[in-house]
Design a protein around this motif. Structure first.
Motif, PDB file in Angstrom:
ATOM      1  N   ASP A 103       0.809  -1.220   0.000  1.00  0.00           N
ATOM      2  CA  ASP A 103       0.000   0.000   0.000  1.00  0.00           C
ATOM      3  C   ASP A 103       0.844   1.272   0.000  1.00  0.00           C
ATOM      4  O   ASP A 103       0.421   2.314  -0.519  1.00  0.00           O
ATOM      5  CB  ASP A 103      -0.924   0.018   1.220  1.00  0.00           C
ATOM      6  CG  ASP A 103      -1.941  -1.115   1.193  1.00  0.00           C
ATOM      7  OD1 ASP A 103      -1.898  -1.930   0.250  1.00  0.00           O
ATOM      8  OD2 ASP A 103      -2.768  -1.191   2.119  1.00  0.00           O
ATOM      9  N   ASN A 104       2.026   1.205   0.590  1.00  0.00           N
ATOM     10  CA  ASN A 104       2.880   2.395   0.662  1.00  0.00           C
ATOM     11  C   ASN A 104       3.430   2.809  -0.699  1.00  0.00           C
ATOM     12  O   ASN A 104       3.973   3.908  -0.835  1.00  0.00           O
ATOM     13  CB  ASN A 104       4.046   2.150   1.624  1.00  0.00           C
ATOM     14  CG  ASN A 104       3.587   2.010   3.060  1.00  0.00           C
ATOM     15  OD1 ASN A 104       2.585   2.608   3.462  1.00  0.00           O
ATOM     16  ND2 ASN A 104       4.298   1.212   3.845  1.00  0.00           N
ATOM     17  N   SER A 105       3.296   1.936  -1.687  1.00  0.00           N
ATOM     18  CA  SER A 105       3.824   2.228  -3.023  1.00  0.00           C
ATOM     19  C   SER A 105       2.780   2.823  -3.963  1.00  0.00           C
ATOM     20  O   SER A 105       3.075   3.066  -5.134  1.00  0.00           O
ATOM     21  CB  SER A 105       4.386   0.944  -3.646  1.00  0.00           C
ATOM     22  OG  SER A 105       5.439   0.424  -2.864  1.00  0.00           O
ATOM     23  N   ILE A 106       1.573   3.046  -3.460  1.00  0.00           N
ATOM     24  CA  ILE A 106       0.520   3.616  -4.316  1.00  0.00           C
ATOM     25  C   ILE A 106       0.927   5.027  -4.731  1.00  0.00           C
ATOM     26  O   ILE A 106       1.161   5.887  -3.879  1.00  0.00           O
ATOM     27  CB  ILE A 106      -0.833   3.646  -3.581  1.00  0.00           C
ATOM     28  CG1 ILE A 106      -1.298   2.220  -3.278  1.00  0.00           C
ATOM     29  CG2 ILE A 106      -1.885   4.370  -4.430  1.00  0.00           C
ATOM     30  CD1 ILE A 106      -2.533   2.138  -2.399  1.00  0.00           C
ATOM     31  N   PRO A 107       1.023   5.291  -6.027  1.00  0.00           N
ATOM     32  CA  PRO A 107       1.459   6.615  -6.493  1.00  0.00           C
ATOM     33  C   PRO A 107       0.343   7.647  -6.380  1.00  0.00           C
ATOM     34  O   PRO A 107      -0.838   7.294  -6.341  1.00  0.00           O
ATOM     35  CB  PRO A 107       1.827   6.365  -7.952  1.00  0.00           C
ATOM     36  CG  PRO A 107       0.924   5.245  -8.368  1.00  0.00           C
ATOM     37  CD  PRO A 107       0.785   4.363  -7.148  1.00  0.00           C
ATOM     38  N   LEU A 108       0.731   8.912  -6.351  1.00  0.00           N
ATOM     39  CA  LEU A 108      -0.262   9.974  -6.186  1.00  0.00           C
ATOM     40  C   LEU A 108      -0.027  11.132  -7.150  1.00  0.00           C
ATOM     41  O   LEU A 108      -0.360  12.280  -6.856  1.00  0.00           O
ATOM     42  CB  LEU A 108      -0.253  10.479  -4.733  1.00  0.00           C
ATOM     43  CG  LEU A 108      -0.698   9.457  -3.677  1.00  0.00           C
ATOM     44  CD1 LEU A 108      -0.507  10.015  -2.278  1.00  0.00           C
ATOM     45  CD2 LEU A 108      -2.151   9.030  -3.889  1.00  0.00           C
ATOM     46  N   THR A 109       0.552  10.825  -8.315  1.00  0.00           N
ATOM     47  CA  THR A 109       0.681  11.831  -9.366  1.00  0.00           C
ATOM     48  C   THR A 109      -0.088  11.347 -10.587  1.00  0.00           C
ATOM     49  O   THR A 109      -0.320  10.145 -10.758  1.00  0.00           O
ATOM     50  CB  THR A 109       2.147  12.067  -9.763  1.00  0.00           C
ATOM     51  OG1 THR A 109       2.669  10.872 -10.369  1.00  0.00           O
ATOM     52  CG2 THR A 109       2.994  12.455  -8.557  1.00  0.00           C
ATOM     53  N   MET A 110      -0.474  12.275 -11.439  1.00  0.00           N
ATOM     54  CA  MET A 110      -1.241  11.926 -12.632  1.00  0.00           C
ATOM     55  C   MET A 110      -0.478  10.934 -13.509  1.00  0.00           C
ATOM     56  O   MET A 110      -1.037   9.920 -13.956  1.00  0.00           O
ATOM     57  CB  MET A 110      -1.570  13.194 -13.420  1.00  0.00           C
ATOM     58  CG  MET A 110      -2.342  12.958 -14.705  1.00  0.00           C
ATOM     59  SD  MET A 110      -3.987  12.238 -14.451  1.00  0.00           S
ATOM     60  CE  MET A 110      -4.835  13.632 -13.666  1.00  0.00           C
ATOM     61  N   LYS A 111       0.779  11.207 -13.757  1.00  0.00           N
ATOM     62  CA  LYS A 111       1.569  10.362 -14.648  1.00  0.00           C
ATOM     63  C   LYS A 111       1.674   8.940 -14.116  1.00  0.00           C
ATOM     64  O   LYS A 111       1.485   7.963 -14.854  1.00  0.00           O
ATOM     65  CB  LYS A 111       2.969  10.952 -14.839  1.00  0.00           C
ATOM     66  CG  LYS A 111       3.845  10.165 -15.799  1.00  0.00           C
ATOM     67  CD  LYS A 111       5.192  10.841 -15.994  1.00  0.00           C
ATOM     68  CE  LYS A 111       6.066  10.050 -16.963  1.00  0.00           C
ATOM     69  NZ  LYS A 111       7.398  10.707 -17.158  1.00  0.00           N
ATOM     70  N   GLU A 112       1.950   8.815 -12.836  1.00  0.00           N
ATOM     71  CA  GLU A 112       2.130   7.482 -12.253  1.00  0.00           C
ATOM     72  C   GLU A 112       0.801   6.737 -12.117  1.00  0.00           C
ATOM     73  O   GLU A 112       0.724   5.535 -12.379  1.00  0.00           O
ATOM     74  CB  GLU A 112       2.808   7.605 -10.891  1.00  0.00           C
ATOM     75  CG  GLU A 112       4.251   8.071 -10.966  1.00  0.00           C
ATOM     76  CD  GLU A 112       4.851   8.282  -9.591  1.00  0.00           C
ATOM     77  OE1 GLU A 112       5.934   7.731  -9.334  1.00  0.00           O
ATOM     78  OE2 GLU A 112       4.235   8.993  -8.770  1.00  0.00           O
ATOM     79  N   LEU A 113      -0.233   7.444 -11.707  1.00  0.00           N
ATOM     80  CA  LEU A 113      -1.534   6.787 -11.553  1.00  0.00           C
ATOM     81  C   LEU A 113      -2.071   6.289 -12.887  1.00  0.00           C
ATOM     82  O   LEU A 113      -2.568   5.167 -12.989  1.00  0.00           O
ATOM     83  CB  LEU A 113      -2.537   7.748 -10.907  1.00  0.00           C
ATOM     84  CG  LEU A 113      -2.407   7.934  -9.396  1.00  0.00           C
ATOM     85  CD1 LEU A 113      -3.205   9.145  -8.928  1.00  0.00           C
ATOM     86  CD2 LEU A 113      -2.852   6.679  -8.648  1.00  0.00           C
ATOM     87  N   THR A 114      -1.969   7.106 -13.920  1.00  0.00           N
ATOM     88  CA  THR A 114      -2.516   6.704 -15.219  1.00  0.00           C
ATOM     89  C   THR A 114      -1.647   5.664 -15.920  1.00  0.00           C
ATOM     90  O   THR A 114      -2.041   5.136 -16.958  1.00  0.00           O
ATOM     91  CB  THR A 114      -2.715   7.921 -16.146  1.00  0.00           C
ATOM     92  OG1 THR A 114      -1.493   8.652 -16.256  1.00  0.00           O
ATOM     93  CG2 THR A 114      -3.814   8.831 -15.611  1.00  0.00           C
ATOM     94  N   SER A 115      -0.493   5.367 -15.353  1.00  0.00           N
ATOM     95  CA  SER A 115       0.320   4.268 -15.893  1.00  0.00           C
ATOM     96  C   SER A 115      -0.182   2.915 -15.398  1.00  0.00           C
ATOM     97  O   SER A 115       0.214   1.867 -15.918  1.00  0.00           O
ATOM     98  CB  SER A 115       1.792   4.444 -15.500  1.00  0.00           C
ATOM     99  OG  SER A 115       1.985   4.185 -14.114  1.00  0.00           O
ATOM    100  N   LEU A 116      -1.071   2.935 -14.402  1.00  0.00           N
ATOM    101  CA  LEU A 116      -1.635   1.705 -13.859  1.00  0.00           C
ATOM    102  C   LEU A 116      -2.866   1.294 -14.657  1.00  0.00           C
ATOM    103  O   LEU A 116      -3.666   2.135 -15.060  1.00  0.00           O
ATOM    104  CB  LEU A 116      -2.018   1.901 -12.386  1.00  0.00           C
ATOM    105  CG  LEU A 116      -0.893   2.323 -11.440  1.00  0.00           C
ATOM    106  CD1 LEU A 116      -1.454   2.577 -10.045  1.00  0.00           C
ATOM    107  CD2 LEU A 116       0.210   1.273 -11.387  1.00  0.00           C
TER     108      LEU A 116
END
Length: 214
Positions: A103-116
């Motif tokens: 859970d600590n690795s969940i990203p919180l930027t647009m670029k990183e989130l939309t890469s998922l």
């Protein structure tokens, strides 16, 4: 006077709904960033109410990303079988759990989130808003897609990404983080498909109201 022939100060005009809805928690009943991310993925093309209904059992079984890694696709699919498009969503969630590990690795930027897998701009905007991140866009859910053109902020368009882009061009960045959900809440409560115009805080500046009643 026709308000819509002039350059519109939308920040001022939209202030009434910002005052009412600013900071209001998203209708998804999450208790952590992990739960928020999973519920946002599950809610695509489904209702928040349905996701809230299945969430307690799901999170009892899968309290974190690590627990999801330990299951298999078939079992995970059974846990969300009442969710629309559940086979794809189960695969996305399983892939994300293996990619992020915890859970600590969940990203919180647009670029990183939309890469998922399973997270587009709308979902990323929701996650970022709910976790207090600086806005990189504007939430454009189905309510915003319906309501923003009605008000007169943008032209009608069914493409959420285009609606978001148009809103970003029309509205100052200072209100990006809250205005999407403010319009969404207005759409959920007042500006329904059959709108309750007389109850609306924006009727005095609304293009739809002007056309219907003036």
């Amino acid at each position: 006077m026709n308000l819509f022939e002039e350059t519109s100060d939308w920040e001022t005009k939209l202030e009434p709904i910002l005052q009412v809805y600013k900071g209001r928690k998203h209708p998804l009943e999450y208790k952590s960033t992990y739960q928020l991310m999973i519920m946002v993925i599950l809610s695509a093309q489904d209702s928040d109410a349905n996701i809230n209904k299945i969430a307690p059992d799901f999170f009892t079984k899968y309290p974190n990303l690590t627990s999801i890694q330990k299951t298999d696709l078939e079992t995970l699919m059974q846990s969300i079988s009442k969710v629309r498009n559940y086979p794809s969503k189960a695969k996305w969630i399983l892939d994300i759990s293996k990619m992020l590990q915890n859970d600590n690795s969940i990203p919180l930027t647009m670029k990183e989130l939309t890469s998922l897998k399973g997270i587009g701009r709308k979902s990323a905007n929701v996650i970022m808003r709910e976790t207090g991140q600086p806005a990189e866009g504007i939430i454009a859910d189905l309510h915003v897609i319906r309501v923003a053109p009605r008000i007169g902020i943008i032209s009608e368009n069914k493409d959420g990404n285009k609606v978001e882009k148009d809103l970003m061009q029309a509205l100052p960045k200072s209100i990006w983080s809250e205005i999407g959900m403010a319009i969404s809440f207005l759409g959920r409560e007042i500006c329904r498909p059959k709108p309750k115009c007389e109850e609306c805080l924006l009727k005095n500046i609304c293009r739809y109201y002007e056309m219907q009643f003036n």
